[in-house]
Design a protein around this motif. Sequence first.
Motif, PDB file in Angstrom:
ATOM      1  N   ASP A   3       7.166  28.370  -4.760  1.00 50.13           N
ATOM      2  CA  ASP A   3       8.543  28.168  -4.313  1.00 50.13           C
ATOM      3  C   ASP A   3       9.052  26.857  -4.862  1.00 50.13           C
ATOM      4  O   ASP A   3       8.289  25.910  -5.039  1.00 50.13           O
ATOM      5  CB  ASP A   3       8.575  28.141  -2.775  1.00 50.13           C
ATOM      6  N   GLU A   4      10.347  26.842  -5.139  1.00 51.51           N
ATOM      7  CA  GLU A   4      10.944  25.580  -5.556  1.00 51.51           C
ATOM      8  C   GLU A   4      11.669  24.999  -4.363  1.00 51.51           C
ATOM      9  O   GLU A   4      12.612  25.581  -3.849  1.00 51.51           O
ATOM     10  CB  GLU A   4      11.925  25.797  -6.717  1.00 51.51           C
ATOM     11  N   ARG A   5      11.204  23.886  -3.902  1.00 54.97           N
ATOM     12  CA  ARG A   5      11.867  23.235  -2.768  1.00 54.97           C
ATOM     13  C   ARG A   5      11.633  21.743  -2.862  1.00 54.97           C
ATOM     14  O   ARG A   5      10.770  21.281  -3.600  1.00 54.97           O
ATOM     15  CB  ARG A   5      11.331  23.787  -1.450  1.00 54.97           C
ATOM     16  N   ILE A   6      12.439  21.045  -2.108  1.00 58.84           N
ATOM     17  CA  ILE A   6      12.300  19.591  -2.145  1.00 58.84           C
ATOM     18  C   ILE A   6      10.955  19.200  -1.554  1.00 58.84           C
ATOM     19  O   ILE A   6      10.542  19.713  -0.523  1.00 58.84           O
ATOM     20  CB  ILE A   6      13.425  18.926  -1.346  1.00 58.84           C
ATOM     21  N   ASN A   7      10.285  18.330  -2.258  1.00 63.39           N
ATOM     22  CA  ASN A   7       8.981  17.926  -1.767  1.00 63.39           C
ATOM     23  C   ASN A   7       8.752  16.449  -2.056  1.00 63.39           C
ATOM     24  O   ASN A   7       9.510  15.821  -2.792  1.00 63.39           O
ATOM     25  CB  ASN A   7       7.914  18.774  -2.448  1.00 63.39           C
ATOM     26  N   ASN A   8       7.687  15.934  -1.471  1.00 64.28           N
ATOM     27  CA  ASN A   8       7.329  14.536  -1.730  1.00 64.28           C
ATOM     28  C   ASN A   8       6.873  14.422  -3.169  1.00 64.28           C
ATOM     29  O   ASN A   8       6.073  15.224  -3.633  1.00 64.28           O
ATOM     30  CB  ASN A   8       6.168  14.100  -0.846  1.00 64.28           C
ATOM     31  N   TYR A   9       7.357  13.384  -3.841  1.00 58.76           N
ATOM     32  CA  TYR A   9       6.959  13.193  -5.226  1.00 58.76           C
ATOM     33  C   TYR A   9       6.598  11.731  -5.412  1.00 58.76           C
ATOM     34  O   TYR A   9       7.334  10.841  -4.990  1.00 58.76           O
ATOM     35  CB  TYR A   9       8.115  13.573  -6.151  1.00 58.76           C
ATOM     36  N   CYS A  10       5.418  11.499  -6.022  1.00 63.20           N
ATOM     37  CA  CYS A  10       5.037  10.111  -6.276  1.00 63.20           C
ATOM     38  C   CYS A  10       5.333   9.786  -7.735  1.00 63.20           C
ATOM     39  O   CYS A  10       4.709  10.370  -8.625  1.00 63.20           O
ATOM     40  CB  CYS A  10       3.567   9.884  -5.967  1.00 63.20           C
ATOM     41  N   PRO A  11       6.261   8.861  -7.997  1.00 60.48           N
ATOM     42  CA  PRO A  11       6.560   8.500  -9.384  1.00 60.48           C
ATOM     43  C   PRO A  11       5.374   7.807 -10.045  1.00 60.48           C
ATOM     44  O   PRO A  11       5.241   7.856 -11.266  1.00 60.48           O
ATOM     45  CB  PRO A  11       7.739   7.531  -9.269  1.00 60.48           C
ATOM     46  N   GLY A  12       4.492   7.183  -9.263  1.00 62.67           N
ATOM     47  CA  GLY A  12       3.317   6.517  -9.828  1.00 62.67           C
ATOM     48  C   GLY A  12       2.295   7.533 -10.310  1.00 62.67           C
ATOM     49  O   GLY A  12       1.807   7.477 -11.430  1.00 62.67           O
ATOM     50  N   CYS A  13       1.980   8.493  -9.460  1.00 62.51           N
ATOM     51  CA  CYS A  13       1.002   9.511  -9.825  1.00 62.51           C
ATOM     52  C   CYS A  13       1.660  10.638 -10.611  1.00 62.51           C
ATOM     53  O   CYS A  13       0.975  11.509 -11.136  1.00 62.51           O
ATOM     54  CB  CYS A  13       0.340  10.083  -8.576  1.00 62.51           C
ATOM     55  N   ARG A  14       2.975  10.649 -10.632  1.00 63.48           N
ATOM     56  CA  ARG A  14       3.759  11.646 -11.359  1.00 63.48           C
ATOM     57  C   ARG A  14       3.406  13.058 -10.929  1.00 63.48           C
ATOM     58  O   ARG A  14       3.232  13.956 -11.737  1.00 63.48           O
ATOM     59  CB  ARG A  14       3.563  11.491 -12.875  1.00 63.48           C
TER      60      ARG A  14
ATOM     61  N   GLU B 263      13.457  -5.075   7.063  1.00 59.20           N
ATOM     62  CA  GLU B 263      12.223  -4.377   6.706  1.00 59.20           C
ATOM     63  C   GLU B 263      12.462  -2.909   6.993  1.00 59.20           C
ATOM     64  O   GLU B 263      12.863  -2.549   8.098  1.00 59.20           O
ATOM     65  CB  GLU B 263      11.062  -4.871   7.579  1.00 59.20           C
ATOM     66  N   HIS B 264      12.201  -2.066   6.020  1.00 64.77           N
ATOM     67  CA  HIS B 264      12.459  -0.642   6.203  1.00 64.77           C
ATOM     68  C   HIS B 264      11.152   0.129   6.168  1.00 64.77           C
ATOM     69  O   HIS B 264      10.359  -0.043   5.255  1.00 64.77           O
ATOM     70  CB  HIS B 264      13.399  -0.168   5.089  1.00 64.77           C
ATOM     71  N   ARG B 265      10.916   0.961   7.163  1.00 65.27           N
ATOM     72  CA  ARG B 265       9.691   1.762   7.203  1.00 65.27           C
ATOM     73  C   ARG B 265       9.801   2.809   6.100  1.00 65.27           C
ATOM     74  O   ARG B 265      10.622   3.710   6.170  1.00 65.27           O
ATOM     75  CB  ARG B 265       9.558   2.427   8.579  1.00 65.27           C
ATOM     76  N   THR B 266       8.974   2.639   5.075  1.00 70.32           N
ATOM     77  CA  THR B 266       9.131   3.436   3.869  1.00 70.32           C
ATOM     78  C   THR B 266       7.901   4.301   3.624  1.00 70.32           C
ATOM     79  O   THR B 266       6.777   3.811   3.704  1.00 70.32           O
ATOM     80  CB  THR B 266       9.295   2.479   2.653  1.00 70.32           C
ATOM     81  N   PRO B 267       8.123   5.590   3.321  1.00 70.75           N
ATOM     82  CA  PRO B 267       6.965   6.422   2.988  1.00 70.75           C
ATOM     83  C   PRO B 267       6.421   6.053   1.614  1.00 70.75           C
ATOM     84  O   PRO B 267       7.187   5.945   0.658  1.00 70.75           O
ATOM     85  CB  PRO B 267       7.527   7.850   2.990  1.00 70.75           C
TER      86      PRO B 267
ATOM     87  N   SER C 241      -1.481   5.537  -4.799  1.00 67.00           N
ATOM     88  CA  SER C 241      -0.946   4.547  -5.740  1.00 67.00           C
ATOM     89  C   SER C 241      -0.002   3.556  -5.060  1.00 67.00           C
ATOM     90  O   SER C 241       0.409   2.589  -5.680  1.00 67.00           O
ATOM     91  CB  SER C 241      -0.220   5.241  -6.878  1.00 67.00           C
ATOM     92  N   LYS C 242       0.355   3.823  -3.801  1.00 64.69           N
ATOM     93  CA  LYS C 242       1.217   2.951  -2.997  1.00 64.69           C
ATOM     94  C   LYS C 242       2.670   2.886  -3.486  1.00 64.69           C
ATOM     95  O   LYS C 242       3.420   2.019  -3.075  1.00 64.69           O
ATOM     96  CB  LYS C 242       0.653   1.520  -2.875  1.00 64.69           C
ATOM     97  N   HIS C 243       3.078   3.795  -4.369  1.00 59.22           N
ATOM     98  CA  HIS C 243       4.484   3.836  -4.795  1.00 59.22           C
ATOM     99  C   HIS C 243       5.331   4.446  -3.678  1.00 59.22           C
ATOM    100  O   HIS C 243       4.875   5.378  -3.017  1.00 59.22           O
ATOM    101  CB  HIS C 243       4.653   4.714  -6.037  1.00 59.22           C
ATOM    102  N   PRO C 244       6.568   3.938  -3.511  1.00 57.16           N
ATOM    103  CA  PRO C 244       7.453   4.615  -2.554  1.00 57.16           C
ATOM    104  C   PRO C 244       7.665   6.068  -2.992  1.00 57.16           C
ATOM    105  O   PRO C 244       7.870   6.339  -4.171  1.00 57.16           O
ATOM    106  CB  PRO C 244       8.755   3.815  -2.631  1.00 57.16           C
ATOM    107  N   VAL C 245       7.591   6.967  -2.028  1.00 60.01           N
ATOM    108  CA  VAL C 245       7.694   8.388  -2.330  1.00 60.01           C
ATOM    109  C   VAL C 245       9.157   8.769  -2.541  1.00 60.01           C
ATOM    110  O   VAL C 245      10.035   8.279  -1.840  1.00 60.01           O
ATOM    111  CB  VAL C 245       7.094   9.187  -1.151  1.00 60.01           C
ATOM    112  N   GLU C 246       9.425   9.584  -3.530  1.00 57.73           N
ATOM    113  CA  GLU C 246      10.757  10.135  -3.721  1.00 57.73           C
ATOM    114  C   GLU C 246      10.728  11.594  -3.305  1.00 57.73           C
ATOM    115  O   GLU C 246       9.657  12.177  -3.106  1.00 57.73           O
ATOM    116  CB  GLU C 246      11.180  10.017  -5.199  1.00 57.73           C
ATOM    117  N   PHE C 247      11.911  12.178  -3.200  1.00 56.96           N
ATOM    118  CA  PHE C 247      11.950  13.591  -2.816  1.00 56.96           C
ATOM    119  C   PHE C 247      12.680  14.358  -3.902  1.00 56.96           C
ATOM    120  O   PHE C 247      13.859  14.114  -4.146  1.00 56.96           O
ATOM    121  CB  PHE C 247      12.640  13.740  -1.465  1.00 56.96           C
ATOM    122  N   ILE C 248      11.961  15.187  -4.596  1.00 56.09           N
ATOM    123  CA  ILE C 248      12.605  15.937  -5.652  1.00 56.09           C
ATOM    124  C   ILE C 248      12.167  17.391  -5.565  1.00 56.09           C
ATOM    125  O   ILE C 248      11.211  17.723  -4.860  1.00 56.09           O
ATOM    126  CB  ILE C 248      12.297  15.366  -7.057  1.00 56.09           C
TER     127      ILE C 248
END
Length: 787
Positions: free
Chosen positions: A174-185, A342-346, A351-358
């Motif tokens: 399925d194509e849906r918005i999911n957690n994406y790590c730009p560090g781990c790509r 300070e913002h609680r960030t996923p 890799s500790k990169h902030p997670v994006e949602f794509i």
Amino acid sequence: MESKIKEKNWSKDFEKTIYESWKKSDVYKFKKKGKVFSIDTPPPYVNTPIHIGHAFTYTLMDMFARFHRMKGESVLFPLGLDRNGLPIEMAAEKKFKISIVHTPREKFIEHCKKLLEESSSESIDSFLKLGISFNSWEKGNDVGDMYFTDSPEYRTLTQATFINLWNKGLIYEDERINNYCPGCRTTIADAEIEYTDLPSTFNNIIFTVKETGEKIIIGTTRPELICTCGMVIFNPDDQRYKYLDGKTAITPLFGKEVPIRSHPYAEMEKGTGLMMMCSMGDQTDIRFFREMKLDPVIAIDENGHMNKNAGFIAGLSVKDAREAVINELKGKELLVRQKQLEHRTPICERSKHPVEFISMPEFYLKQVEFKKEMRRIAEEMSFHAPHSRQILLDWIDSITIDWPISRRRFYATEIPIWYCKCGEIMLAEKGKYVQPWHEQPHSKCKKCGASQFRGEERVFDTWFDSANSPLYILKYGTDFFKHAPCTLRPQGKEIVRTWLFYTILKAYHITGKNIFDDVWIHYHIVDEKGKKMSKSMGNVIDPHKILERFGAEPFRIWCAVEGNLNEGDLRCSFERIEGAGKTLTKLWNVAKFVSMFSQGKHTNLQPLDEWIINEMNTLVDYSEKYYELYDFHNPAIRLKNFLWETFASHYLELVKNRAYNEHGKFTASEQASALFALHYCMQTLLKLLAPVVPFITSKIYNDLYEKDIHLEEFPKPLHVKHFTDFSKEDLMELNSNIWKFKKDNGLSLKAELSDVVVPEKFHCIEKDLIATHSIKSISYGNLTMKV
Ligand SMILES: [Zn+2]
Ligand SMILES: [Zn+2]
């Protein structure tokens, strides 16, 4: 009289000969005889040296294994090494200066393999030195052999489980918005996300109400996402904005019209109380869009850049886009105020990169509709400690989406699928490891007869591999699997939501059953002050240093005596470990003493000996009961006290004269009873301690009895006819009073006492008391003494 133990002290240098003999011999090899006791050990990463937590938990697992072996069970205790996935890829990227974006796949995999070849098996060496009794130190495919998670055999199983689950209709794409790590790509699962407080700017931005032209102010930390705004909300209890319900807001810069509604997600106290809901802000936003059936707008691509939906900021990185939007808002006077916070960030757990949602197409394994079954399984398993079950239950309750199992990486198990031009999907055959990205299937398309296919390029989430471990070690698909469920899953609390949950989920989907009887959850080791150990704090205790300085045994006994790790975090320091080692010296000295006497047979047990045997028996029962519950902590404390106090300080003092019998004051039968009891207690104590301190007990037992203690059975209490009238406490109190009396009167402990009255209950050990305390005349009543 000569001691059978020649060396003056226990030395860490004795350990080497012992562990090397274990490595060479097959004492710990898996042999099917009794009931199978299987331990699904957590495979550590091959390229990282073990840390104190590993050292501690494997040592405890080893105690479990050794105890059950002594109980006559067939202990399955394999060593596995994790060689899949991101940690290996990232290390290879760093070492060989390659990148998953620019390096061709084949080259990239070659480099990962090279890294694995060159990576030392330092962890294996440490396990050996710690005395861990793995079934085998050799890689192989027999039950109990060492295994690698990237071996063709292991990957074949992972692919077979996928085919099995696919055929059951439990996997879908399925194509849906999911957690994406730009560090781990790559896409990552909810279970792989952590939260951290990162500095951020809270921006108050002006929106316009379409119907009235009124300006409303909305606070956000992610102004670059205005382009994805789908709704403006306020809390249903917020009287300030009731009048806006049902009206329309126009977003600044982008001019999009979005509805204004009341919704409990909005917090009255946060910012102005008005909130813009974006399709990619965080997980709350994602859930909100699902719940409100809003069409998400995707504005970030997999490289972490804004895409065409982002208008004038398209092509910019998220960070640059944020700055550009803020500048534009400032220029148009649409930014009212900025506040640092300070913002609680996923962030990505690895890799500790902030997670994006794509949004990307991914394969999913169904889990949401099985939450009830997972809860039932969580209730069926025995948790040690019981309260740790709640960690799993809480995670199950929090699950809202299925498990995305596909990843866009290279060094991992490939998804075994090909695609035909006609649209047909072709699965690999079970039982053979395939790499669809560079090989073709052997058969033709069933639908159109074509023989050229496009191979799937994605791989599995490494947890999809790790979740097979009990199936792998119990040889799923062979007759041996009749020994399922696996007896024990030992693991850390931080991977309950990944390793434990995914394993029970997969095993349930595949076998329909619960895969574990028991789960042992351990907490973390912290420093002396209770702080988390970290390199930057300089408070790390390196197990290699421990082994170098003290050897394994002081560490192992410390693990048992102080290690109540299933209750909470545990404090550790070199001093504590060194201190624990004193018990080894005591054990050595006591054994040296006992070994001066021959064992002999008894015909008539003396009351003092019956008493000590009963004391020993109590400990046999107690240890067995608690060892069964994976608790070595409470028995170890009692065994330690028995060794130092009951046995060494009191019994040995009282029995010494009778054992030596230098002046012939005792009969041969009385002496024989002493020798029997001394050796009975020594042997039993060594056996009870053998799982805890396997080196020293092995050496002493071999010196004294010329047998391998690790092939002995767990002791059973010896039947004793009489129970003495006095208790351990009574006897200790009597001895202490007499010794104190002598000391207070300036007498040596050997000095004679003319008249001593002792309580009647000690009548039965009269001869021992007279000899030990040099009493001229003894009578019975309330305790009194005369010089
Ligand atoms: Zn990452
Ligand atoms: Zn076809």
